[in-house]
Scaffold this active site. Structure first.
Site, short mmCIF file in Angstrom:
data_model
loop_
_atom_site.label_atom_id
_atom_site.label_comp_id
_atom_site.label_asym_id
_atom_site.label_seq_id
_atom_site.Cartn_x
_atom_site.Cartn_y
_atom_site.Cartn_z
N GLU A 50 6.49 -6.45 -13.00
CA GLU A 50 7.42 -5.34 -12.78
C GLU A 50 6.96 -4.41 -11.65
O GLU A 50 7.78 -3.77 -11.00
CB GLU A 50 7.60 -4.53 -14.07
CG GLU A 50 8.27 -5.30 -15.21
CD GLU A 50 7.29 -6.12 -16.04
OE1 GLU A 50 6.12 -6.27 -15.65
OE2 GLU A 50 7.71 -6.62 -17.11
N PHE A 112 6.05 -1.06 -32.62
CA PHE A 112 5.61 -2.11 -31.69
C PHE A 112 6.04 -1.77 -30.24
O PHE A 112 7.20 -1.48 -30.00
CB PHE A 112 6.25 -3.44 -32.13
CG PHE A 112 6.00 -4.59 -31.21
CD1 PHE A 112 4.70 -5.07 -30.99
CD2 PHE A 112 7.05 -5.22 -30.55
CE1 PHE A 112 4.48 -6.14 -30.14
CE2 PHE A 112 6.83 -6.30 -29.70
CZ PHE A 112 5.54 -6.76 -29.50
N GLN A 113 5.12 -1.75 -29.33
CA GLN A 113 5.33 -1.48 -27.90
C GLN A 113 5.78 -0.05 -27.60
O GLN A 113 6.26 0.23 -26.50
CB GLN A 113 6.35 -2.47 -27.29
CG GLN A 113 5.87 -3.92 -27.33
CD GLN A 113 6.77 -4.86 -26.57
OE1 GLN A 113 7.99 -4.72 -26.60
NE2 GLN A 113 6.19 -5.83 -25.89
N VAL A 382 -2.68 -2.17 2.27
CA VAL A 382 -3.68 -1.11 2.43
C VAL A 382 -5.04 -1.79 2.52
O VAL A 382 -5.34 -2.72 1.78
CB VAL A 382 -3.62 -0.15 1.22
CG1 VAL A 382 -4.86 0.72 1.14
CG2 VAL A 382 -2.37 0.70 1.31
N PHE A 467 -12.24 -2.79 3.91
CA PHE A 467 -12.00 -1.37 4.15
C PHE A 467 -12.93 -0.52 3.30
O PHE A 467 -13.44 0.51 3.74
CB PHE A 467 -10.54 -1.02 3.85
CG PHE A 467 -10.11 0.30 4.41
CD1 PHE A 467 -9.74 0.42 5.74
CD2 PHE A 467 -10.10 1.44 3.61
CE1 PHE A 467 -9.36 1.65 6.26
CE2 PHE A 467 -9.71 2.66 4.12
CZ PHE A 467 -9.34 2.78 5.45
C1 LIG Z 1 -5.76 2.89 4.67
C2 LIG Z 1 -4.87 3.95 5.24
C3 LIG Z 1 -5.30 4.68 6.32
C4 LIG Z 1 -4.46 5.64 6.90
N1 LIG Z 1 -4.88 6.31 8.01
C5 LIG Z 1 -3.99 7.08 8.68
C6 LIG Z 1 -4.32 7.65 9.94
O1 LIG Z 1 -5.42 7.50 10.45
N2 LIG Z 1 -3.37 8.35 10.57
C7 LIG Z 1 -2.12 8.56 10.03
O2 LIG Z 1 -1.29 9.18 10.67
N3 LIG Z 1 -1.81 8.08 8.83
C8 LIG Z 1 -2.70 7.34 8.15
N4 LIG Z 1 -2.34 6.80 6.95
C9 LIG Z 1 -1.03 7.16 6.38
C10 LIG Z 1 -1.07 8.55 5.76
O3 LIG Z 1 -1.64 8.49 4.48
C11 LIG Z 1 0.36 9.15 5.66
O4 LIG Z 1 1.16 8.30 4.88
C12 LIG Z 1 1.01 9.33 7.02
O5 LIG Z 1 0.16 9.96 7.93
C13 LIG Z 1 2.26 10.17 6.85
O6 LIG Z 1 3.10 9.94 7.90
P1 LIG Z 1 4.33 10.89 8.16
O7 LIG Z 1 3.87 12.29 8.26
O8 LIG Z 1 5.06 10.30 9.30
O9 LIG Z 1 5.27 10.64 6.88
P2 LIG Z 1 5.49 11.45 5.54
O10 LIG Z 1 4.22 11.77 4.87
O11 LIG Z 1 6.50 10.69 4.80
O12 LIG Z 1 6.12 12.84 6.02
C14 LIG Z 1 7.41 12.92 6.52
C15 LIG Z 1 7.86 14.37 6.46
O13 LIG Z 1 9.11 14.47 7.12
C16 LIG Z 1 10.03 15.17 6.31
N5 LIG Z 1 11.35 14.65 6.64
C17 LIG Z 1 11.95 13.52 6.21
N6 LIG Z 1 13.12 13.35 6.82
C18 LIG Z 1 13.28 14.40 7.65
C19 LIG Z 1 14.28 14.78 8.59
N7 LIG Z 1 15.36 14.03 8.78
N8 LIG Z 1 14.10 15.92 9.28
C20 LIG Z 1 13.00 16.69 9.07
N9 LIG Z 1 12.02 16.38 8.24
C21 LIG Z 1 12.16 15.24 7.53
C22 LIG Z 1 9.60 14.94 4.88
O14 LIG Z 1 10.02 15.99 4.06
C23 LIG Z 1 8.06 14.87 5.05
O15 LIG Z 1 7.48 16.14 4.90
C24 LIG Z 1 -3.19 5.88 6.34
C25 LIG Z 1 -2.78 5.18 5.22
C26 LIG Z 1 -3.60 4.21 4.67
C27 LIG Z 1 -3.10 3.44 3.50
C1 LIG Z 2 -4.66 -0.61 -6.41
C2 LIG Z 2 -5.82 -0.20 -5.58
N1 LIG Z 2 -7.09 -0.48 -5.96
C3 LIG Z 2 -8.15 -0.13 -5.18
C4 LIG Z 2 -7.95 0.53 -4.01
C5 LIG Z 2 -9.13 0.91 -3.11
N2 LIG Z 2 -9.08 0.08 -1.89
C6 LIG Z 2 -8.55 0.50 -0.73
S1 LIG Z 2 -8.57 -0.63 0.46
C7 LIG Z 2 -9.33 -1.75 -0.53
C8 LIG Z 2 -9.74 -3.11 -0.01
C9 LIG Z 2 -8.60 -3.96 0.34
O1 LIG Z 2 -9.09 -5.26 0.50
P1 LIG Z 2 -8.29 -6.39 1.21
O2 LIG Z 2 -6.90 -6.44 0.73
O3 LIG Z 2 -9.08 -7.63 1.11
O4 LIG Z 2 -8.24 -5.89 2.73
P2 LIG Z 2 -9.48 -5.72 3.74
O5 LIG Z 2 -9.76 -4.26 3.80
O6 LIG Z 2 -10.63 -6.52 3.25
O7 LIG Z 2 -8.98 -6.24 5.02
C10 LIG Z 2 -9.56 -1.21 -1.80
C11 LIG Z 2 -10.25 -1.91 -2.92
C12 LIG Z 2 -6.60 0.84 -3.66
N3 LIG Z 2 -6.30 1.50 -2.55
N4 LIG Z 2 -5.57 0.43 -4.44
#
Ligand SMILES: Cc1cc2nc3c(=O)[nH]c(=O)nc-3n(C[C@H](O)[C@H](O)[C@H](O)COP(=O)(O)OP(=O)(O)OC[C@H]3O[C@@H](n4cnc5c(N)ncnc54)[C@H](O)[C@@H]3O)c2cc1C
Ligand SMILES: Cc1ncc(C[n+]2csc(CCOP(=O)(O)OP(=O)(O)O)c2C)c(N)n1
Length: 578
Positions: A50, A112-113, A382, A467
């Site tokens: 799910e 249950f559940q 991620v 990562f």
């Molecule tokens: C492993 C990993 C590493 C990451 N590293 C980075 C990084 O180095 N740099 C990075 O940038 N991100 C990184 N991220 C992503 C980060 O966590 C955020 O998700 C991202 O930066 C948010 O992008 P955003 O501000 O564009 O979007 P959002 O967080 O979605 O923000 C959008 C905003 O716009 C507003 N909005 C929506 N529609 C409108 C509209 N029409 N007009 C006006 N406002 C509006 C919303 O209300 C919201 O406040 C990473 C994510 C992961 C998983």
């Molecule tokens: C559900 C969940 N569990 C654990 C984490 C912590 N975490 C972030 S990145 C990562 C490793 C991801 O490994 P993989 O998919 O093999 O990608 P790689 O970074 O090795 O390229 C983990 C464990 C997470 N973000 N989400």
């Protein structure tokens, strides 16, 4: 014969424009699945977990801009939805979850559940109500759908199985509904105030995010007037980066130094539709103007001088006539030049490296970028796939990029691809999957086969949770608990009837990708990539530096010198961060 409540629900969903429901059945949901079967016009997208249903619905909603629906049975069934729904909630996409519940007469008896879904889903939804008596439906359903659509978020309706099967009185049916598209902009006085600050600024930088969707022309016109570089946050990449002479890349831990410098060196930062979450990357001295559709977002990440509520498109259109065109383009030129240098470094890293193994993941993503369709939909896990997607996938206004960017959950790439491909059967959908990520949701590879979804998966087999290793290094901790003893994912794919191929040599990559992209059904390309592709943040704090050297010292002490040599070799070619 009277309709059941579930049949009335299905009719209402259909009237509201719902095309698909992602889910997995169970006794408590039987009334609903039976109603879907009888109706036969809404597609049931059958997943194996799910959580996948919720991620898939989220991707569907993100890409179509319309309400998407997922459904699950009581207790453990709908508990599995939760992680995916958290992602939808954080990404602000319109999703309705139908959480079936235990028989109403048993509620409160530790049956249950039994769980209490209204409590469980509260934190990941804007609306969560139980339909305790048949008469509540379809009003509760209508409120749920309108909440999801108009707040662009998650709504959950909790439906005891017996209520689903109850006869419906001939109540009202939900009519077609579309997202409201009001014009939203600040008042004239607020716009004048913003223009005053921007006109007085000598070095203005824009930080744009996902809120810049549909505002490309206005964004570029604003940057042209202000002569400002445009930095983007990751969720804004697909809307901002393309055809953009002001682009200076992304900022943040996995961003570019040019993005960081453009923000640190400005005297006015204009934040447009972004909730970029890392405070340490905001400028220390600049004035900050933040514009967001939701006023409660303002000032969350950094102190703002002026906060305005409005859509980026409408607000910039109203602001533009108030801006004086700046004469000086020194700031813009310097930052664009910096970005070009950074990009050249990145391109070098993406070279084939004289057919050496293991491959650089950058090379793999560069090839995917070159070979994928012009309107491909990419999903990335991620982990390090997020880094490579952010840096090496080029957007063009038609391509899309999704990931669990705000919730940050592993393993979203395949589930989101299932939603993307279900919503757009004719488009190419490509995942950048981690080996850890793919394994976490491995069961749903079977969904690709069962639903006949021709998704192309590229799995980065680095034998590790790479990562996390990177984070451990930065924190000065010896790598531990991160090894993955992987099988051949390609062989695994073949075993379940999916085209699968393993690539070890850079020279074999292009052919493998072409074949996979040309395969009519699903395909998996497993690429054996380097485990230690270190990416240092553009602004390395003293603490992080200390941690990094500490990691080396600890590694030596723990007898892992060979790993350091590997890392040093990798570092030698990592010249991208100044
Ligand atoms: C492993 C990993 C590493 C990451 N590293 C980075 C990084 O180095 N740099 C990075 O940038 N991100 C990184 N991220 C992503 C980060 O966590 C955020 O998700 C991202 O930066 C948010 O992008 P955003 O501000 O564009 O979007 P959002 O967080 O979605 O923000 C959008 C905003 O716009 C507003 N909005 C929506 N529609 C409108 C509209 N029409 N007009 C006006 N406002 C509006 C919303 O209300 C919201 O406040 C990473 C994510 C992961 C998983
Ligand atoms: C559900 C969940 N569990 C654990 C984490 C912590 N975490 C972030 S990145 C990562 C490793 C991801 O490994 P993989 O998919 O093999 O990608 P790689 O970074 O090795 O390229 C983990 C464990 C997470 N973000 N989400």
């Amino acid at each position: 014969m009277a309709k059941t409540i579930a049949e009335l629900m299905v009719e209402s969903l259909k009237n509201a424009g719902v095309k698909r429901v992602y889910g997995l059945p169970g006794d408590s949901l039987n009334g609903f699945t039976e109603a879907l079967r009888k109706d036969g016009t809404i597609e049931w997208v059958h997943v194996r977990n799910e959580e996948v249903a919720a991620f898939a619905a989220g991707a569907d909603a993100h890409l179509t801009g319309s309400l998407a629906v997922c459904a699950a049975s009581c207790g453990p069934g709908n508990l599995h939805l939760i992680n995916g729904l958290f992602d939808c909630h954080r990404s602000r996409v319109p999703v309705l979850a139908i959480a079936a519940h235990i028989p109403s007469a048993e509620i409160g008896t530790n049956y249950f559940q039994e769980t209490h879904p209204q409590n469980l889903f509260k934190e990941c939804s804007d609306y969560c109500e139980m339909v305790g008596v048949p008469e509540q439906m379809p009003r509760v359903l209508e409120i749920a759908m309108r909440t999801a659509i108009n707040l662009s978020g998650v709504a959950v309706i909790v439906m005891p199985g017996d209520v689903l099967l109850h006869d419906a009185s001939d109540g009202h049916r939900v009519l077609p509904m579309k997202s409201a598209r009001p014009i939203v902009r600040p008042n004239d006085e607020e716009l004048r105030e913003a223009a005053e600050i921007l006109n007085a600024g000598e070095k203005v930088t824009i930080l744009g995010g996902a809120g810049c969707k549909d505002a490309h022309a206005e964004l570029l016109a604003t940057a042209a007037a202000l002569q400002s570089p445009i930095v983007h946050a990751l969720r804004g990449k697909e809307y901002i980066e393309y055809d953009n002479p002001f682009d200076v890349g992304m900022t943040g831990l996995i961003g570019f130094s040019s993005g960081y410098h453009s923000m640190e060196d400005c005297d006015v930062l204009l934040m447009l539709g972004t909730d970029f979450p890392y405070p340490q990357f905001f400028p220390t001295k600049a004035k900050v103007i933040q514009i967001d559709l939701r006023g409660n977002q303002i000032g969350r990440r950094t102190t703002v001088t002026l906060g305005l509520v409005g859509s980026i498109k409408d607000t910039l259109a109203a602001l533009l006539p108030l801006l004086n065109k700046k004469d000086s383009h020194i700031h813009l030129d310097a930052m664009v030049k910096d970005y070009k240098k950074v990009r050249e470094g990145l391109e070098e890293l993406a070279g084939a490296d004289e057919n050496k193994t293991p491959m650089h993941p950058q090379y793999v993503v560069r090839k995917i970028d070159q070979l994928a369709a012009d309107d491909a939909i990419f999903t990335c896990d991620v982990g390090t796939p997020t880094i490579w997607a952010a840096r090496y996938l080029s957007m063009n206004g038609r391509r899309r990029l999704l990931g669990s960017f705000s919730h940050g959950s592993m393993a979203s790439a395949v589930p989101q691809a299932i939603g993307a491909q279900s919503a757009f059967p004719g488009r190419q959908v490509v995942t950048l999957s981690g080996d850890g990520g793919l394994a976490m949701m491995l069961g749903d590879l079977l969904t690709l086969r069962q639903q006949k979804l021709p998704i192309k998966m590229v799995v980065f087999n680095n034998g590790a949770l790479a990562f996390v290793e990177l984070e451990m290094k930065a924190a000065g901790i010896v790598n531990y608990a991160t090894d993955l003893d992987n099988p051949s994912f390609a062989a695994l794919a073949n075993a379940i009837g999916i085209h699968g191929v393993r690539v070890e040599q850079p020279n074999d990559l292009e052919n493998a990708l072409r074949t996979a992209f040309g395969t009519p059904g699903p395909a998996l390309v497993e690429v054996m990539v380097n485990r230690q592709e270190l990416s240092m943040p553009p602004n390395i704090s003293l603490g992080q530096m200390k941690g990094f050297s500490l990691w080396m010292a600890k590694s030596v002490l723990s007898g892992r010198g060979d790993e350091i040599i590997d890392l040093a070799k990798t570092n030698l070619i990592q010249r991208i961060f100044s």
